[in-house]
Write an enzyme that holds these catalytic residues in place. Structure first.
Site, PDB file in Angstrom:
ATOM      1  CG  HIS A 193      62.168  63.116  58.479  1.00 49.28           C
ATOM      2  ND1 HIS A 193      61.704  63.642  57.225  1.00 49.28           N
ATOM      3  CD2 HIS A 193      61.505  63.969  59.313  1.00 49.28           C
ATOM      4  CE1 HIS A 193      60.707  64.252  57.586  1.00 49.28           C
ATOM      5  NE2 HIS A 193      60.470  64.636  58.651  1.00 49.28           N
ATOM      6  CG  LEU A 248      66.269  67.795  66.822  1.00 53.74           C
ATOM      7  CD1 LEU A 248      67.800  67.833  66.892  1.00 53.74           C
ATOM      8  CD2 LEU A 248      65.944  66.551  68.038  1.00 53.74           C
ATOM      9  NE  ARG A 249      57.999  70.314  66.915  1.00 55.14           N
ATOM     10  CZ  ARG A 249      57.409  69.882  65.601  1.00 55.14           C
ATOM     11  NH1 ARG A 249      58.049  70.158  64.434  1.00 55.14           N
ATOM     12  NH2 ARG A 249      56.405  69.098  65.534  1.00 55.14           N
ATOM     13  CG  ASN A 291      58.990  71.740  60.371  1.00 57.16           C
ATOM     14  OD1 ASN A 291      59.900  71.132  60.927  1.00 57.16           O
ATOM     15  ND2 ASN A 291      57.663  71.212  60.371  1.00 57.16           N
ATOM     16  CG  HIS A 322      55.421  66.708  53.324  1.00 60.71           C
ATOM     17  ND1 HIS A 322      55.530  66.396  54.831  1.00 60.71           N
ATOM     18  CD2 HIS A 322      54.473  66.800  53.034  1.00 60.71           C
ATOM     19  CE1 HIS A 322      54.211  66.220  55.029  1.00 60.71           C
ATOM     20  NE2 HIS A 322      53.685  66.154  53.763  1.00 60.71           N
ATOM     21  CG  LEU A 346      49.761  65.602  57.920  1.00 60.52           C
ATOM     22  CD1 LEU A 346      49.712  67.022  58.105  1.00 60.52           C
ATOM     23  CD2 LEU A 346      48.795  65.060  57.157  1.00 60.52           C
ATOM     24  CG  HIS A 379      52.929  69.091  67.556  1.00 57.62           C
ATOM     25  ND1 HIS A 379      53.064  70.329  67.074  1.00 57.62           N
ATOM     26  CD2 HIS A 379      52.967  68.118  66.371  1.00 57.62           C
ATOM     27  CE1 HIS A 379      53.183  70.166  65.803  1.00 57.62           C
ATOM     28  NE2 HIS A 379      53.159  69.036  65.336  1.00 57.62           N
ATOM     29  CB  ALA A 392      50.172  66.702  61.523  1.00 56.29           C
TER      30      ALA A 392
HETATM   31  C1  NCD Z   1      55.727  67.070  61.312  1.00 57.80           C
HETATM   32  C2  NCD Z   1      55.684  68.661  62.432  1.00 57.80           C
HETATM   33  O1  NCD Z   1      54.998  68.785  63.155  1.00 57.80           O
HETATM   34  O2  NCD Z   1      56.495  69.284  62.016  1.00 57.80           O
HETATM   35  N1  NCD Z   1      54.451  66.659  61.633  1.00 57.80           N
HETATM   36  C3  NCD Z   1      54.281  65.267  61.017  1.00 57.80           C
HETATM   37  O3  NCD Z   1      53.093  64.918  61.398  1.00 57.80           O
HETATM   38  N2  NCD Z   1      55.093  64.817  60.612  1.00 57.80           N
HETATM   39  C4  NCD Z   1      55.986  67.863  59.928  1.00 57.80           C
HETATM   40  C5  NCD Z   1      55.826  66.817  58.865  1.00 57.80           C
HETATM   41  O4  NCD Z   1      57.100  66.109  58.796  1.00 57.80           O
HETATM   42  O5  NCD Z   1      55.104  66.566  58.191  1.00 57.80           O
HETATM   43 ZN    ZN Z   2      58.687  65.464  59.396  1.00 59.41          ZN
END
Ligand code: NCD
Ligand code: ZN
Length: 344
Positions: free
Chosen positions: A13, A16-17, A41, A136, A219, A251, A263
Site C-alpha cells: 500500500h 507514489l503521486r 487516488n 479504506h 488517515l 504531502h 492527512a
Molecule cells: C492518504 C493520501 O494522502 O493519499 N493519506 C493518508 O493519511 N493515509 C490517503 C489514505 O490512504 O487514506
Molecule cells: Zn493510503
C-alpha cells in the site's frame, strides 16, 4: 542478533503521486521494495485500465536508472465503475486490485463510492474472478466520531458485505484498531490486512500532546494505546493475515503545516528500518520476513521475490527534511535516530 537477512520485501500500500512529486519520491520505495501496490487516488483518480497503464509507465519513467521495481496498479472504484473494463484490466494484468474509498473518507476520495450498494455488481464480478478488493475502512457520517469511524465501518459496511459475498478477497488497508485486528482474525482466509509503521509506533498522543503535530497526522488517524498494542501483536505474532503496507503518503511540508493540514505520513525512505525496530522491540525478529516478504505474496497469489535484503544494527539518523521535486517533505521519524539500517 546484529543483522537480519530476509527475502526482498514488497509494500502492499503506497501513494507514489504523480508529476514532480512522483519523480521525487519513487526512488525511496524502489530502493526498499521489489513491488508495491500503488494507490489510485490521483487527481483525477485512476479509474480505467488505460489510465492505470499510462500511470504505470510514468512511474517506470520516474525510477532511477537500473532500478528493479514492479509497480502493481489499482483501480479507484466509483459509483459508476465499468465492471467489464475492470475485469478485463485484471485479466490482462493491468489491475492487480481495486480500491474502495468511501466518498469523502480521505485525500482525493471525493469521487469515491457513496454507498457500497451502488457497486454490488462490480464486487460480485470481483468475487467471481478472484480479484482483490483493497478497502479504506472508515465511515464518513458526520455524526460518527473520527476515532470510531473504523470500528463502525466494520460493523455497518464490511461485516454485512462479507456476509453477502463470503468469497470476496479483501485487504483491510492500514488497520488501526483492535476491532479491525479481531475482525480480520475471525474472518476466513480471504480477508487480510496491511499495517503501517506509524500505527505500530505512535498512538494519538503523538499528534496532540505538547502542541498539534501535523506530521503525525494520517488517515485513519492513530488511536489509543491499546489499539497500537493490538496492532503490534497482530504484526509480530506470525499470523499470515497481516502484512506490510506503508501507506507512505507524501504531502509538501507547507500543506501539512497549515490551518487545515493534509492527512498522510511520508515513511518510504526508512520504512524497513522503522518496521524492524518494532519487531526487535517485540522480540520477534524471526517473524519479520513473513510480515514483510511472504504473507503479502501469498495473499495476492504472486510469487515471492528473488534476492534478499540485509538489515544491520547500526545507528541511522533520519533527516529533518527531504527534498522531492519542487517540495520539501518531512519524513516519519524526522530528526530521530533509528537503530537499524539497510546494509549495502
Ligand atoms: C492518504 C493520501 O494522502 O493519499 N493519506 C493518508 O493519511 N493515509 C490517503 C489514505 O490512504 O487514506
Ligand atoms: Zn493510503
Amino acid at each position: 542478533m546484529n543483522s537480519l537477512t530476509i527475502r526482498r520485501p514488497d509494500d502492499w500500500h503506497v501513494h507514489l503521486r504523480d508529476g514532480a512529486m512522483l519523480r521525487g519520491v519513487a526512488e525511496y520505495t524502489a530502493r526498499q521494495f521489489a513491488r508495491a501496490i500503488v494507490m489510485p487516488n490521483l487527481s483525477p483518480p485512476v479509474t480505467k485500465a488505460a489510465d492505470a497503464a499510462a500511470y504505470r509507465q510514468r512511474i517506470m519513467d520516474a525510477l532511477p536508472e537500473g532500478a528493479d521495481f514492479n509497480p502493481l496498479m489499482t483501480c479507484y472504484l466509483t459509483d459508476s465503475t465499468d465492471r467489464e473494463d475492470l475485469a478485463r484490466g485484471h485479466v490482462e494484468g493491468v489491475f492487480t486490485a481495486a480500491k474502495l474509498y468511501p466518498a469523502g473518507a480521505t485525500t482525493n476520495s471525493a469521487s469515491g463510492v457513496t454507498d457500497v450498494a451502488n457497486i454490488y455488481p462490480v464486487l460480485e464480478k470481483m468475487q467471481e474472478i478472484g480479484m482483490v478488493l483493497c478497502v479504506h475502512g472508515e465511515v464518513t457520517d458526520p455524526d460518527i466520531d473520527i476515532f470510531d469511524r473504523e470500528a463502525v465501518f466494520i460493523e455497518r459496511i464490511l461485516g454485512p458485505l462479507l456476509q453477502d459475498m463470503p468469497g470476496l478477497r479483501v485487504v483491510f488497508e492500514h488497520a488501526t484498531t483492535a476491532e479491525a485486528v479481531g475482525f480480520v482474525e475471525s474472518s476466513g482466509p480471504n480477508v487480510a490486512a496491511t499495517i503501517t509503521p506509524q500505527h505500530l509506533h505512535i498512538n494519538r498522543n503523538a499528534m496532540l500532546v505538547g502542541g498539534i503535530r501535523p506530521h503525525a497526522y494520517c488517515l485513519p488517524v492513530a488511536k489509543r494505546e491499546h489499539h497500537r498494542l493490538a496492532l503490534r501483536l497482530a504484526a509480530t505474532c506470525g499470523s499470515e493475515k497481516f502484512f506490510l503496507g506503508t501507506d507512505s503518503a507524501p504531502h509538501a511540508k507547507e500543506a501539512k503545516e497549515s490551518a487545515c493540514g493534509c492527512a498522510g505520513i511520508f515513511n518510504a525512505p526508512y520504512a524497513l528500518e522503522s518496521y524492524v525496530t518494532v519487531f526487535e522491540e517485540e522480540g520477534a525478529l524471526d517473524k519479520f520476513e513473513g510480515f514483510a516478504s511472504l504473507n503479502g505474496p501469498r495473499f495476492y497469489r504472486l510469487p515471492v521475490n528473488d534476492g534478499t535484503v540485509t538489515l544491520e544494527k547500526a545507528p541511522l539518523d533520519v533527516p529533518a527534511g527531504i527534498e522531492a521535486g519542487e517540495s520539501s517533505l518531512v519524513p516519519f521519524h524526522a530528526g530521530q535516530q533509528l537503530g537499524w539500517r539497510i546494509a549495502d
